[in-house]
Design a protein around this motif. Structure first.
Motif, short mmCIF file in Angstrom:
data_model
loop_
_atom_site.label_atom_id
_atom_site.label_comp_id
_atom_site.label_asym_id
_atom_site.label_seq_id
_atom_site.Cartn_x
_atom_site.Cartn_y
_atom_site.Cartn_z
N UNK A 70 1.26 -1.46 -0.51
CA UNK A 70 0.14 0.15 0.10
C UNK A 70 1.01 1.25 0.12
N UNK A 71 1.89 1.29 0.86
CA UNK A 71 2.76 2.86 0.88
C UNK A 71 3.91 2.95 -0.36
N UNK A 72 4.01 1.49 -1.04
CA UNK A 72 5.20 1.53 -1.81
C UNK A 72 4.44 1.66 -3.45
N UNK A 73 3.25 1.03 -3.47
CA UNK A 73 2.29 1.14 -4.96
C UNK A 73 2.54 2.48 -5.18
N UNK A 74 2.14 3.98 -4.89
CA UNK A 74 2.29 5.04 -5.83
C UNK A 74 2.85 5.49 -5.74
N UNK A 75 4.16 5.11 -5.20
CA UNK A 75 5.92 5.44 -5.45
C UNK A 75 6.78 5.16 -6.01
N UNK A 76 6.39 3.77 -6.88
CA UNK A 76 6.99 3.23 -8.09
C UNK A 76 5.72 3.02 -9.28
N UNK A 77 6.40 2.84 -10.35
CA UNK A 77 5.84 3.07 -12.06
C UNK A 77 6.69 1.84 -12.58
N UNK A 141 1.91 5.93 -19.15
CA UNK A 141 1.14 5.33 -17.88
C UNK A 141 1.49 5.30 -16.85
N UNK A 142 2.71 4.77 -17.19
CA UNK A 142 3.53 4.35 -15.40
C UNK A 142 3.97 5.88 -15.24
N UNK A 143 4.11 6.82 -15.56
CA UNK A 143 4.72 7.61 -14.57
C UNK A 143 3.40 9.10 -14.26
N UNK A 144 2.70 8.13 -14.56
CA UNK A 144 1.19 9.86 -14.87
C UNK A 144 1.12 9.91 -13.28
N UNK A 145 1.78 9.24 -12.52
CA UNK A 145 1.29 9.07 -10.96
C UNK A 145 2.52 9.83 -10.14
N UNK A 146 3.67 9.95 -11.03
CA UNK A 146 4.66 11.09 -10.75
C UNK A 146 5.37 9.95 -9.20
#
Ligand SMILES: Nc1ncnc2c1ncn2[C@@H]1O[C@H](COP(=O)(O)OP(=O)(O)OP(=O)(O)O)[C@@H](O)[C@H]1O
Ligand SMILES: [Mg+2]
Lengths: 282, 236
Positions: A70-77, A141-146
């Motif tokens: 949960x913590x890691x998904x937002x920081x990785x593409x 797509x892998x970059x959209x969430x920065x």
């Protein structure tokens, strides 16, 4: 940023990883190089929490890819090996879906589409796109969430040189803005050009690791290639770097005004791979 | 369990964009409508509400299970499911989001069927309640088939016998085949079909406790099993 220690993985009888260890520093572009079946995809799948290792540890920012997902998904593409876009949807719909899943700004979409020159294709169905276009969509797509760290599994395989170059330039630019990148490839030139450090993966083991420059120096045969004028002809000579004889010859040719060019004969990464494993990378 | 509405909505929007280009799926909703019209108009002497019952059963089993199983199998085959597995979406959100559109379309189609049949309008609420519960069970079971099958082909192969049993056994049981009644007791669709009979006969909620409990229980069990399978597949 990424720490991998003694990672082992087998699929039934088949051993895919025999205990690999490496680290990737923040802001680095790290390349995993290896022939088909070396274990590149397996490594990425473990790092992204899609696969459980049998032994060893993989950590991203000190966290476990699976337990702390949960913590890691937002920081990785992640750019997967196989294109996995929704074929019936348009580029825009694919990217909007992703944005909504990650709760990021829908306005990022146009910004990135412009960056890869696809803004005009926003309403085109994915099934009508070329391979190169799909790959660019996959990348943004892998970059959209920065994300802070980007995993790419063979991002340019099957692309023509100019499409590949396009992607390389974008990766370098993102890296300059601080993105940490781990990519796999079996293209030696690509890795040489992009990566700060590389690891050669062969049959599940890392056989060599270092920066491309370091490796080339380490595996150099300390010879140089010299071009001299011989009357009207040009002659090519190979000289040892560490010899009196070479020094004497060079001095002589310079005095006689015959010296045209000197190159040190450093090996390419492909040469080094052959030296270390005794096999060609393809 | 925390459920994030934004992510469910994301999946729902995506599914509804996708379905417009997916004719196979659209047929699955049109078929029960066509069948009900045919039974209602062209087969004389059917007991009250029979055509509606068959149409609803077909809708709940075939659209309710076949559509979700195909959607999931396709995502597995094309590896798009990895996008979901890698995203912050939890398994529960994925299944609710993916099932929601099928659920909504089943309810809409059920309303159409009730209007086509015409004589059961007074029972609309009860019929929809029964249909809603059963279709949730169907959707989760369909997703399970999709997760377990290797690919879309296999989904058909594994799914078809399951669908046929769930569809036909209750109907034969209703026609008085004793063996089918005994098997039927283990099938949620048997209770659904029987529930429809009770509703059409004008019985009240008081006589439906068993049926409703069975349907609720089936929903909980399938949802739980589904999460277990998804979690296992996800890290495989
Ligand atoms: N799901 C699987 N089941 C069985 N064996 C597998 C599976 N996935 C990979 N392998 C085996 O594990 C080894 C490593 O595979 P992996 O996909 O990691 O290699 P790779 O370096 O990514 O190769 P490529 O360049 O072809 O993508 C291979 O020998 C492969 O056959
Ligand atoms: Mg691979």
């Amino acid at each position: 940023m990424i720490r991998v220690e003694n990672l082992k993985k087998r699929y039934g009888e088949k051993v895919a990883l025999k205990g690999i260890s490496f680290k990737v520093q923040p802001g680095e572009i790290f390349g995993l190089l290896g022939p088909n079946g070396a274990g590149k995809t397996t490594t990425i799948k473990i790092l992204t929490g899609q696969l459980l290792p049998d032994e060893g540890e993989a950590k991203i920012k000190g966290k476990d890819p699976l337990k702390d997902r949960e913590k890691l998904r937002p920081v990785m593409g992640v750019v997967p090996e196989q294109t996995n876009l929704y074929e019936r949807l348009t580029i825009g719909q694919n990217l909007e879906f992703f944005c909504r899943l990650y709760n990021c700004n829908l306005q990022n979409i146009d910004e990135y589409l412009r960056l890869v020159d696809l803004l005009d294709e926003r309403d085109t169905q994915v099934k009508k796109l070329s391979k190169g276009m799909r790959q660019r969509v996959l990348l943004i797509r892998a970059l959209l969430h920065r994300p802070e760290v980007l995993f790419l599994d063979e991002p340019t395989s099957g692309l023509d040189p100019s499409s590949a170059d396009n992607i390389h330039r974008l990766l370098i630019r993102l890296n300059m803005e601080g993105l940490t990148i781990l990519l796999t490839s079996h293209n030696m030139e690509e890795v040489d050009k992009l990566c700060h450090r590389v690891a050669f993966l062969d049959k599940g083991s890392i056989v060599v690791m270092g920066s491309p420059e370091e490796l080339k120096l380490k595996y150099t045969n300390r010879k140089m290639k010299v071009l001299i004028k011989n009357g009207q002809e040009l002659e090519e000579r190979i000289l040892e770097m560490d010899s009196e004889e070479s020094a004497r010859l060079l001095a002589e040719w310079i005095q006689q005004d015959r010296l045209q060019a000197i190159h040190s004969c450093e090996p390419t990464l492909a040469d080094i791979f052959v030296m270390v494993t005794g096999r060609d990378i393809t | 369990m925390i459920i994030n509405k934004g992510r469910i909505k994301a999946i729902l929007i995506k599914e509804s964009q996708d379905i417009r280009k997916n004719t196979n799926v659209i047929y699955m909703y049109l078929l029960p409508i066509v069948l009900t019209i045919l039974w209602e108009r062209f087969i004389p002497g059917m007991p009250e509400g029979f055509a509606l019952g068959f149409g609803l059963m077909f809708l709940v089993v075939m659209a309710g299970m076949y559509v979700p199983s195909m959607i999931i199998a396709e995502e597995k085959e094309k590896k798009t499911i990895e996008v979901l597995l890698l995203s912050p979406a939890t398994p529960a959100e994925v299944f609710i989001g993916k099932g929601l559109l099928t659920f909504i379309l089943i309810i809409i189609t059920a309303i159409i069927l009730i209007f086509i049949s015409g004589n059961q309008l007074a029972n609309l609420t009860l019929i929809l309640l029964a249909t809603a519960l059963t279709s949730i069970f169907s959707i989760f079971l369909g997703m399970m088939v999709g997760l377990l099958a290797q690919n879309q082909m296999a989904t058909g192969v594994i799914g078809l016998p399951v669908y046929l049993i769930l569809l036909l056994v209750p109907q034969f049981a209703m026609m008085g085949v004793e063996l089918m009644k005994n098997i039927g007791r283990f099938l949620p669709t048997y209770y659904y079909f029987d529930l429809l009979r009770l509703i059409i006969e004008g019985k009240g909620l008081g006589e439906m406790h068993l049926h409703l409990s069975v349907l609720f229980g089936s929903i909980l069990i399938t949802f739980f099993v589904l999460l277990v399978i998804y979690n296992k597949r996800g890290i495989e």
